[in-house]
Design a protein around this motif. Sequence first.
Motif, short mmCIF file in Angstrom:
data_model
loop_
_atom_site.label_atom_id
_atom_site.label_comp_id
_atom_site.label_asym_id
_atom_site.label_seq_id
_atom_site.Cartn_x
_atom_site.Cartn_y
_atom_site.Cartn_z
N HIS A 1 0.84 -1.21 0.00
CA HIS A 1 0.00 0.00 0.00
C HIS A 1 0.87 1.26 0.00
N ALA A 2 1.99 1.23 0.72
CA ALA A 2 2.90 2.38 0.71
C ALA A 2 3.46 2.60 -0.70
N ILE A 3 3.86 1.51 -1.37
CA ILE A 3 4.40 1.61 -2.74
C ILE A 3 3.35 2.17 -3.70
N LEU A 4 2.11 1.74 -3.53
CA LEU A 4 1.04 2.22 -4.41
C LEU A 4 0.82 3.73 -4.23
N LEU A 5 0.86 4.21 -3.00
CA LEU A 5 0.72 5.65 -2.75
C LEU A 5 1.91 6.43 -3.31
N ILE A 6 3.11 5.88 -3.15
CA ILE A 6 4.30 6.53 -3.69
C ILE A 6 4.22 6.60 -5.20
N ALA A 7 3.76 5.52 -5.83
CA ALA A 7 3.62 5.49 -7.29
C ALA A 7 2.61 6.52 -7.77
N GLU A 8 1.50 6.67 -7.04
CA GLU A 8 0.50 7.67 -7.43
C GLU A 8 1.07 9.07 -7.42
N ARG A 9 1.86 9.38 -6.40
CA ARG A 9 2.45 10.72 -6.34
C ARG A 9 3.53 10.89 -7.40
N HIS A 10 4.35 9.87 -7.59
CA HIS A 10 5.45 9.97 -8.56
C HIS A 10 4.93 10.18 -9.97
N PHE A 11 3.85 9.46 -10.31
CA PHE A 11 3.30 9.55 -11.67
C PHE A 11 2.13 10.54 -11.76
N SER A 12 1.90 11.29 -10.69
CA SER A 12 0.85 12.32 -10.65
C SER A 12 -0.51 11.76 -11.07
N ILE A 13 -0.88 10.61 -10.51
CA ILE A 13 -2.17 9.99 -10.82
C ILE A 13 -3.26 10.66 -9.99
N LYS A 14 -4.22 11.26 -10.66
CA LYS A 14 -5.29 11.98 -9.97
C LYS A 14 -6.47 11.08 -9.64
N GLY A 15 -6.70 10.07 -10.48
CA GLY A 15 -7.80 9.15 -10.22
C GLY A 15 -9.05 9.49 -10.99
N ASN A 16 -9.73 8.46 -11.47
CA ASN A 16 -11.01 8.59 -12.14
C ASN A 16 -11.78 7.28 -11.95
N ARG A 17 -12.92 7.15 -12.59
CA ARG A 17 -13.75 5.96 -12.37
C ARG A 17 -13.04 4.68 -12.82
N TYR A 18 -12.29 4.75 -13.91
CA TYR A 18 -11.60 3.56 -14.42
C TYR A 18 -10.47 3.16 -13.48
N TYR A 19 -9.72 4.14 -13.05
CA TYR A 19 -8.65 3.87 -12.09
C TYR A 19 -9.25 3.44 -10.75
N GLY A 20 -10.42 4.00 -10.43
CA GLY A 20 -11.10 3.61 -9.20
C GLY A 20 -11.44 2.13 -9.17
N PHE A 21 -11.77 1.57 -10.35
CA PHE A 21 -12.05 0.13 -10.43
C PHE A 21 -10.78 -0.67 -10.12
N VAL A 22 -9.63 -0.19 -10.60
CA VAL A 22 -8.35 -0.84 -10.31
C VAL A 22 -8.07 -0.78 -8.80
N VAL A 23 -8.33 0.38 -8.19
CA VAL A 23 -8.15 0.55 -6.75
C VAL A 23 -9.03 -0.44 -5.99
N PHE A 24 -10.27 -0.57 -6.42
CA PHE A 24 -11.21 -1.49 -5.78
C PHE A 24 -10.70 -2.92 -5.84
N MET A 25 -10.28 -3.38 -7.01
CA MET A 25 -9.85 -4.76 -7.19
C MET A 25 -8.56 -5.06 -6.42
N ILE A 26 -7.61 -4.12 -6.46
CA ILE A 26 -6.34 -4.35 -5.74
C ILE A 26 -6.57 -4.33 -4.22
N SER A 27 -7.40 -3.41 -3.75
CA SER A 27 -7.71 -3.35 -2.31
C SER A 27 -8.35 -4.65 -1.85
N ILE A 28 -9.30 -5.14 -2.65
CA ILE A 28 -9.97 -6.40 -2.34
C ILE A 28 -8.95 -7.54 -2.29
#
Length: 401
Positions: A280-307
């Motif tokens: 989870h720490a790596i995922l947050l670091i990656a989001e900041r490094h790649f400036s990922i803001k998030g949207n519905r499609y990325y939200g689905f990825v977040v949902f599946m990985i969290s699960i």
Amino acid sequence: MIKLYQTVIWLASVAVLTCFVKTYILMFLVMSVIIAMSSKLLGKNKSKNIIVTDILILVSAFFALKGSQDLILPLGYSVFAFSAISLIVNQYRDYKNYTALEILCYLFFFPKIFAGPIDRVEDFVGQLREKKKPALEKLYHPIKMCIFACFYKYVIADRIYYLCNEEYYGVNEVCSILCYGVAFFFDFYAYSIFAIAFGKLLGIDLPENFESPYRSLSFRDFWKRWNITLGIWLRDYIYIPLGGNRVTMRQWCFNILLVFVVSAIWHDSTAPFILWGVIHAILLIAERHFSIKGNRYYGFVVFMISILLWQLFDVNSIEDFALRLLRCIEYQPIDTRVIIGSIVSLGVLWFADRSSTKSVIFRHRNTNRYILKEVPITSIILVLDILLANNPSINFFYMKF
């Protein structure tokens, strides 16, 4: 009357905790006396030595009990320790003249001591000092909350958990992992609702701990919605003192990693839990490094990985986790039970995430329009509780920590 009310709160909380921890209650009482005395000392001498000593005692006891083969970490210790550290640090930063009884009530308050929510002493004591007027109508809201909590825990979570106990392959395993993630959420969500409801019965409003976490658009968003009060505690007492985001990128990465490793160890110090925190720490670091803001499609990825990552809470080793992932690509004939279970899980998750549903649970308005909407929904949930509750017991997953 206020002093009597506070005394009853503390004695009731100690009695409830004693039922679960038995002789370990003596350890809680000794530590609470140390914390209360330290709080008073900080009013006379703002010494960092007091804070450091108390934190060392609390943390050392945590690791000693976790690592012992003969002793166990008693139920409620984690929240007790978090509350104690919060109290001492806040007293150092801005001393408030709390009585010993108020401090004891804050540390032992039984609706929250087992798995949160973790509230702030100033908010808690402020309510504890208010004059209470018992009224029959005040019972309705917490009882309504308990009806929904019973539904989420005993009708949904426990039944879905039962489906996940078998070994599956292929699509069936994917659906089983999905079911586990949804059941895990409802188990913890139900406990939090129960805690808030029992708090209200005793005249204390505890903070809400979830805000539709599976609808998050990014991992950063997810951690603002999941176990909110623990996230705020980690932010205020670890992340910000380390510099927060006002540091170099390298230092920030270290801060995030440390916060999530601490969070993981709070759950368990075994390899799967630590891996969960590191990922989870790596995922947050990656989001900041790649400036990922998030949207519905990325939200689905977040949902599946969290699960998927919740599986690390259900395995004994990283090897077991790897084997579960490999089972997802092996063939097995469709098992209709787990397929239907996953569909029902997602349906109930959609129902629980609706703003109207959360409004019925957490809000109460004496208007005809609101009552016409609330009463039928609550009545249906109550009937389902009576008909479908699956062997109710106090077996909440998060009470293991």
